[in-house]
Design an enzyme around this catalytic site. Structure first.
Site, PDB file in Angstrom:
ATOM      1  N   HIS A 119       1.042  -1.483   0.315  1.00 60.34           N
ATOM      2  CA  HIS A 119       0.357  -0.387   0.163  1.00 60.34           C
ATOM      3  C   HIS A 119       1.091   1.404   0.101  1.00 60.34           C
ATOM      4  O   HIS A 119       2.167   1.204   0.407  1.00 60.34           O
ATOM      5  CB  HIS A 119      -0.678   0.651   1.160  1.00 60.34           C
ATOM      6  CG  HIS A 119      -0.064   0.217   2.450  1.00 60.34           C
ATOM      7  ND1 HIS A 119      -0.323  -0.949   3.338  1.00 60.34           N
ATOM      8  CD2 HIS A 119       0.315   1.159   2.920  1.00 60.34           C
ATOM      9  CE1 HIS A 119       0.254  -0.896   4.307  1.00 60.34           C
ATOM     10  NE2 HIS A 119       1.090   0.871   4.143  1.00 60.34           N
TER      11      HIS A 119
HETATM   12  P1  TYD Z   1      -2.329  -2.553   7.523  1.00 59.57           P
HETATM   13  O1  TYD Z   1      -1.504  -1.331   7.955  1.00 59.57           O
HETATM   14  O2  TYD Z   1      -2.870  -2.865   6.620  1.00 59.57           O
HETATM   15  O3  TYD Z   1      -0.302  -3.440   7.961  1.00 59.57           O
HETATM   16  P2  TYD Z   1       0.685  -4.151   7.084  1.00 59.57           P
HETATM   17  O4  TYD Z   1       1.237  -2.900   5.740  1.00 59.57           O
HETATM   18  O5  TYD Z   1       1.644  -3.605   7.751  1.00 59.57           O
HETATM   19  O6  TYD Z   1       0.259  -5.082   6.294  1.00 59.57           O
HETATM   20  O7  TYD Z   1      -2.652  -2.832   8.897  1.00 59.57           O
HETATM   21  C1  TYD Z   1      -3.345  -4.222   9.552  1.00 59.57           C
HETATM   22  C2  TYD Z   1      -4.425  -4.065  10.066  1.00 59.57           C
HETATM   23  O8  TYD Z   1      -4.452  -3.590  11.731  1.00 59.57           O
HETATM   24  C3  TYD Z   1      -5.544  -3.239   9.877  1.00 59.57           C
HETATM   25  O9  TYD Z   1      -6.861  -4.086   9.256  1.00 59.57           O
HETATM   26  C4  TYD Z   1      -6.089  -2.121  10.349  1.00 59.57           C
HETATM   27  C5  TYD Z   1      -4.867  -2.598  11.123  1.00 59.57           C
HETATM   28  N1  TYD Z   1      -4.076  -1.242  11.541  1.00 59.57           N
HETATM   29  C6  TYD Z   1      -4.649  -0.652  12.670  1.00 59.57           C
HETATM   30  O10 TYD Z   1      -6.273  -0.399  13.767  1.00 59.57           O
HETATM   31  N2  TYD Z   1      -4.116   0.380  13.349  1.00 59.57           N
HETATM   32  C7  TYD Z   1      -2.753   0.849  13.199  1.00 59.57           C
HETATM   33  O11 TYD Z   1      -1.962   2.011  13.296  1.00 59.57           O
HETATM   34  C8  TYD Z   1      -2.232   0.115  12.250  1.00 59.57           C
HETATM   35  C9  TYD Z   1      -1.117   0.259  11.652  1.00 59.57           C
HETATM   36  C10 TYD Z   1      -3.160  -1.087  11.997  1.00 59.57           C
END
Ligand code: TYD
Length: 145
Positions: free
Chosen positions: A55
């Site tokens: 992302h």
């Molecule tokens: P995401 O940022 O998509 O994970 P990565 O990029 O590490 O694979 O986040 C994964 C999940 O966690 C998503 O459902 C949102 C949640 N999340 C939060 O609730 N708060 C946060 O600060 C972060 C980073 C993620």
């Protein structure tokens, strides 16, 4: 941040204190990172072969640190890709807004600590790669990010 480039992202050497009992690294707001830290989160227990990220953020700045173990971060500005191996707890990768990132090759037991400039906001994410390319290619839109 439609116009940012992967070359705006750099490895930052963090403060390191070595004592015989072990080491300490320190990150202070606006001193060691070029933004105010509003949130810290960390990834752990990432299964072998798993990939994270995939992302971009519109406004968020991040400093990514391999607090333990190692992993790779691939950055992509829509034109150029750069891959960084993070394997030192005293180094952080500054990722500016408008950069697509993928994290993979997590070693067993690794911990990816992220210092972030904003609180969690789902609408700051671009999770679709084609949408990201469109975003980067519309540099002259009136939106500020
Ligand atoms: P995401 O940022 O998509 O994970 P990565 O990029 O590490 O694979 O986040 C994964 C999940 O966690 C998503 O459902 C949102 C949640 N999340 C939060 O609730 N708060 C946060 O600060 C972060 C980073 C993620």
């Amino acid at each position: 941040m439609k116009t940012t480039k992967v070359y705006d992202c750099t490895m930052i050497e963090l403060d390191r204190h070595h004592v015989p009992q072990g080491n300490i690294s320190v990150v202070e707001n606006e001193k060691d990172v070029p933004f105010e830290i509003k949130r810290v989160y960390y990834l752990y227990d990432v299964p072998g072969g798993e990939s994270r990220g995939a992302h971009a953020h519109k406004e968020l700045y991040q400093l990514i640190v391999a607090a333990s173990g190692s992993f790779s971060v691939t950055l992509d500005d829509g034109e150029v890709k750069r891959t960084f191996l993070l394997n030192r707890p005293y180094q952080g990768l500054l990722v500016v807004p408008g950069i697509w990132r993928t994290l993979d090759d997590f070693s067993s037991g690794s911990v990816c600590m992220v210092l972030a400039s904003e609180k969690y906001k789902e609408d700051d994410y671009i999770r679709d790669y084609d949408e990201f390319l469109t975003y980067k290619n519309n540099k002259n839109d009136t939106q500020t990010c």
